[in-house]
Design a protein around this motif. Structure first.
Motif, PDB file in Angstrom:
ATOM      1  N   ASP A 196     111.957   1.657  14.897  1.00 42.38           N
ATOM      2  CA  ASP A 196     110.830   1.301  14.031  1.00 42.38           C
ATOM      3  C   ASP A 196     110.653   2.395  13.000  1.00 42.38           C
ATOM      4  O   ASP A 196     110.845   3.588  13.299  1.00 42.38           O
ATOM      5  CB  ASP A 196     109.539   1.125  14.824  1.00 42.38           C
ATOM      6  CG  ASP A 196     109.598  -0.102  15.715  1.00 42.38           C
ATOM      7  OD1 ASP A 196     110.453  -0.969  15.455  1.00 42.38           O
ATOM      8  OD2 ASP A 196     108.802  -0.180  16.669  1.00 42.38           O
ATOM      9  N   PHE A 197     110.271   1.991  11.801  1.00 44.44           N
ATOM     10  CA  PHE A 197     110.177   2.928  10.680  1.00 44.44           C
ATOM     11  C   PHE A 197     108.744   2.937  10.151  1.00 44.44           C
ATOM     12  O   PHE A 197     108.181   1.883   9.842  1.00 44.44           O
ATOM     13  CB  PHE A 197     111.153   2.527   9.574  1.00 44.44           C
ATOM     14  CG  PHE A 197     111.227   3.498   8.430  1.00 44.44           C
ATOM     15  CD1 PHE A 197     111.854   4.720   8.582  1.00 44.44           C
ATOM     16  CD2 PHE A 197     110.657   3.192   7.203  1.00 44.44           C
ATOM     17  CE1 PHE A 197     111.928   5.611   7.528  1.00 44.44           C
ATOM     18  CE2 PHE A 197     110.722   4.073   6.149  1.00 44.44           C
ATOM     19  CZ  PHE A 197     111.364   5.299   6.312  1.00 44.44           C
ATOM     20  N   ALA A 202     107.803  10.490   6.966  1.00 47.45           N
ATOM     21  CA  ALA A 202     108.541   9.352   7.512  1.00 47.45           C
ATOM     22  C   ALA A 202     108.791   9.556   8.999  1.00 47.45           C
ATOM     23  O   ALA A 202     109.192  10.647   9.432  1.00 47.45           O
ATOM     24  CB  ALA A 202     109.864   9.165   6.770  1.00 47.45           C
ATOM     25  N   PHE A 203     108.540   8.516   9.789  1.00 44.96           N
ATOM     26  CA  PHE A 203     108.771   8.520  11.232  1.00 44.96           C
ATOM     27  C   PHE A 203     109.798   7.444  11.557  1.00 44.96           C
ATOM     28  O   PHE A 203     109.635   6.279  11.169  1.00 44.96           O
ATOM     29  CB  PHE A 203     107.485   8.231  12.004  1.00 44.96           C
ATOM     30  CG  PHE A 203     106.409   9.262  11.840  1.00 44.96           C
ATOM     31  CD1 PHE A 203     106.272  10.288  12.758  1.00 44.96           C
ATOM     32  CD2 PHE A 203     105.538   9.202  10.767  1.00 44.96           C
ATOM     33  CE1 PHE A 203     105.271  11.239  12.607  1.00 44.96           C
ATOM     34  CE2 PHE A 203     104.538  10.139  10.612  1.00 44.96           C
ATOM     35  CZ  PHE A 203     104.401  11.162  11.533  1.00 44.96           C
ATOM     36  N   THR A 204     110.828   7.836  12.268  1.00 46.05           N
ATOM     37  CA  THR A 204     111.810   6.897  12.802  1.00 46.05           C
ATOM     38  C   THR A 204     111.692   6.934  14.318  1.00 46.05           C
ATOM     39  O   THR A 204     112.022   7.947  14.953  1.00 46.05           O
ATOM     40  CB  THR A 204     113.232   7.259  12.360  1.00 46.05           C
ATOM     41  OG1 THR A 204     113.290   7.301  10.925  1.00 46.05           O
ATOM     42  CG2 THR A 204     114.224   6.249  12.870  1.00 46.05           C
ATOM     43  N   LEU A 205     111.217   5.843  14.912  1.00 45.26           N
ATOM     44  CA  LEU A 205     110.914   5.784  16.342  1.00 45.26           C
ATOM     45  C   LEU A 205     111.912   4.903  17.057  1.00 45.26           C
ATOM     46  O   LEU A 205     112.145   3.756  16.664  1.00 45.26           O
ATOM     47  CB  LEU A 205     109.499   5.237  16.556  1.00 45.26           C
ATOM     48  CG  LEU A 205     108.337   6.030  15.949  1.00 45.26           C
ATOM     49  CD1 LEU A 205     107.040   5.247  16.081  1.00 45.26           C
ATOM     50  CD2 LEU A 205     108.210   7.379  16.624  1.00 45.26           C
ATOM     51  N   THR A 238     111.410  12.835  12.186  1.00 41.75           N
ATOM     52  CA  THR A 238     110.388  12.993  11.153  1.00 41.75           C
ATOM     53  C   THR A 238     111.008  13.673   9.937  1.00 41.75           C
ATOM     54  O   THR A 238     111.803  14.606  10.076  1.00 41.75           O
ATOM     55  CB  THR A 238     109.206  13.835  11.669  1.00 41.75           C
ATOM     56  OG1 THR A 238     109.686  15.113  12.114  1.00 41.75           O
ATOM     57  CG2 THR A 238     108.503  13.134  12.814  1.00 41.75           C
ATOM     58  N   VAL A 239     110.631  13.181   8.766  1.00 42.39           N
ATOM     59  CA  VAL A 239     111.074  13.768   7.501  1.00 42.39           C
ATOM     60  C   VAL A 239     109.828  14.091   6.699  1.00 42.39           C
ATOM     61  O   VAL A 239     109.014  13.202   6.421  1.00 42.39           O
ATOM     62  CB  VAL A 239     111.994  12.814   6.720  1.00 42.39           C
ATOM     63  CG1 VAL A 239     112.445  13.476   5.417  1.00 42.39           C
ATOM     64  CG2 VAL A 239     113.202  12.425   7.564  1.00 42.39           C
ATOM     65  N   ARG A 240     109.670  15.342   6.306  1.00 45.34           N
ATOM     66  CA  ARG A 240     108.455  15.817   5.651  1.00 45.34           C
ATOM     67  C   ARG A 240     108.812  16.855   4.600  1.00 45.34           C
ATOM     68  O   ARG A 240     109.970  17.270   4.477  1.00 45.34           O
ATOM     69  CB  ARG A 240     107.535  16.459   6.685  1.00 45.34           C
ATOM     70  CG  ARG A 240     108.200  17.629   7.439  1.00 45.34           C
ATOM     71  CD  ARG A 240     107.318  18.274   8.465  1.00 45.34           C
ATOM     72  NE  ARG A 240     108.026  19.291   9.226  1.00 45.34           N
ATOM     73  CZ  ARG A 240     108.158  20.567   8.874  1.00 45.34           C
ATOM     74  NH1 ARG A 240     107.636  20.984   7.716  1.00 45.34           N
ATOM     75  NH2 ARG A 240     108.812  21.438   9.621  1.00 45.34           N
ATOM     76  N   GLU A 241     107.774  17.248   3.868  1.00 45.06           N
ATOM     77  CA  GLU A 241     107.945  18.355   2.940  1.00 45.06           C
ATOM     78  C   GLU A 241     107.862  19.685   3.691  1.00 45.06           C
ATOM     79  O   GLU A 241     107.131  19.801   4.682  1.00 45.06           O
ATOM     80  CB  GLU A 241     106.858  18.324   1.858  1.00 45.06           C
ATOM     81  CG  GLU A 241     106.927  17.115   0.927  1.00 45.06           C
ATOM     82  CD  GLU A 241     108.083  17.200  -0.050  1.00 45.06           C
ATOM     83  OE1 GLU A 241     108.718  18.263  -0.130  1.00 45.06           O
ATOM     84  OE2 GLU A 241     108.355  16.192  -0.724  1.00 45.06           O
ATOM     85  N   LYS A 242     108.565  20.648   3.206  1.00 47.01           N
ATOM     86  CA  LYS A 242     108.493  21.974   3.806  1.00 47.01           C
ATOM     87  C   LYS A 242     107.127  22.599   3.511  1.00 47.01           C
ATOM     88  O   LYS A 242     106.659  22.586   2.389  1.00 47.01           O
ATOM     89  CB  LYS A 242     109.595  22.867   3.226  1.00 47.01           C
ATOM     90  CG  LYS A 242     109.671  24.230   3.888  1.00 47.01           C
ATOM     91  CD  LYS A 242     110.823  25.045   3.321  1.00 47.01           C
ATOM     92  CE  LYS A 242     110.922  26.406   3.991  1.00 47.01           C
ATOM     93  NZ  LYS A 242     112.028  27.211   3.424  1.00 47.01           N
TER      94      LYS A 242
END
Length: 407
Positions: free
Chosen positions: A82-83, A118-121, A128-132
């Motif tokens: 799930d995204f 972004a969460f990939t479950l 998780t993809v995020r800003e630093k």
């Protein structure tokens, strides 16, 4: 890219976390935390690394969504995972490394900055993809590092570790939503500032453009909350329908607990949305009061001008009569005529001032609203033909009426 492995001891019932893989324990799931710099320019290699770690291939359209920093909140389901994309509010505690090109899309018209996470479950992994510099996730990682310093059997005693990827995602979302809750105080101060500017009354208000932008900003916050609520509702529907798809075979937490936590997140966002709507209504009420005050001031000025006109109208009438070109006008050739006329004009002025004062048209600030309404009711009961109520005149009128009927 940081990888965290959540294990359970095969013999003793306790969970712990490590940064290195191990075959001696039961692996519950893997958390892969990535920053945007890991993906930008290295999409294919990054996808291969993710597939090697969690055995899940991310769809190419979802990769495009991850790279899009303007992407709104959304939720999507696939066969393997799930995204979820959720926009986090950028606070002063965050230290995001954004250049001018990347910072512009984050900026809103109000000055509030949000960034997507972004969460990939999947049942056995979360990516998780995020800003630093995302403080909400980095603070949670710091707590995990503090737990890893403890012995493995004590890591899950003080505070339970998330036993499923869904549980971990909800905890991260909770910390992100807390930033929106902290937004209520500065927004309230902004409303108080505009209320003072609109209602101070000692000068004209000219900042209509800024006020319009602020009102639009409150609307944008409401729209953002609405997007977040819809996204979480879609996630809730997926949990209800396919709970096994999100937690796998190891169901250490019940469905009811997950729904309670998710409903709590939705209620927090609804609180923000309702608070923002109340603040926007407060601004509109202040605008209405501002225009009401201006209208009241205009009416007051017109009242003063009307009183001045009414006072000088008889004086103008008298001077107009004695300014007519007739051969004979009483008092024109009298040496006391001028002074008599001045006395009459002065008496007329005093009489009108007293009359207006009795009617509360002059000095009305000394009376309350209730007193003025009572005075108006009393004035409505005044009979201008009071002399007709005198008994002899009244009897004469009745006799005349009888004679008229006989005729």
């Amino acid at each position: 890219m940081q990888v965290y492995y959540f294990y359970r001891h095969p013999d003793e019932d306790y969970a712990f976390i490590r940064k290195e893989p191990s075959d001696l324990y039961i692996l519950d799931y893997v958390w892969v935390d990535c920053v945007r710099q890991d993906v930008v320019g290295h999409v294919e290699s990054w996808q291969e690394k993710i597939q090697g770690l969690i055995d899940v291939q991310i769809n190419e359209f979802h990769l495009q969504d991850i790279l899009n920093i303007e992407h709104p909140c959304s939720f999507d389901t696939m066969e393997d995972y799930d995204f979820l994309i959720f926009r986090k509010l950028i606070t002063p505690d965050d230290h995001l490394h954004l250049d001018e090109k990347n910072a512009e899309p984050h900026q809103s018209e109000f000055g509030l900055m949000t960034t997507p996470v972004a969460f990939t479950l999947s049942p056995r992994a979360i990516v998780t993809v995020r800003e630093k510099g995302n403080r909400a996730i980095e603070s949670y990682i710091e707590r995990l590092h503090a737990l890893m310093l403890k012995p493995e059997e004590e890591q899950n005693k003080t505070r339970k570790l998330p036993s499923t990827p869904l549980n971990l995602a909800l905890r991260i979302l909770n910390s992100m939503i807390d930033d929106y809750l902290q937004l209520r105080a500065p927004l309230t101060k902004r409303v108080e500032y505009w209320q003072q500017e609109l209602l101070q009354g000692h000068r004209f208000f000219r900042q209509w453009r800024q006020l319009l932008q602020e009102s639009m900003a409150f609307q944008q916050v409401e729209n953002l909350c609405e997007e977040q609520i819809e996204t979480l509702q879609e996630l809730r529907d997926e949990i209800v329908e396919n709970y096994h798809h999100l937690v796998g075979e190891q169901r250490t937490e019940g469905l009811d607990i997950m729904l309670v936590r998710l409903n709590d997140l939705v209620s927090h966002i609804e609180r923000i949305q309702k608070h923002t709507a109340r603040l926007r209504n407060s601004i509109q009420a202040a605008i209405d009061l501002h225009f009401s005050a201006i209208s009241n001031q205009t009416n007051e000025n017109m009242r003063i001008l009307a009183i001045i006109t009414a006072i000088f109208a008889p004086l103008t009438l008298l001077t107009g009569i004695y300014g007519m070109n007739f051969e004979f006008i009483p008092g024109v050739k009298s040496p006391q005529g001028f002074w008599l006329m001045l006395v009459v004009m002065l008496l007329c002025t005093l009489f009108l001032i007293i009359y207006f004062y009795r009617r509360h048209l002059v000095g009305r600030g000394e009376k309350s609203v209730i007193d003025m309404l009572a005075q108006q009711h009393h004035q409505k009961g005044v009979n201008l033909f009071w002399f007709l109520e005198i008994e002899p005149i009244k009897q004469t009128i009745k006799s005349v009426e009888k004679m008229a009927k006989l005729k």
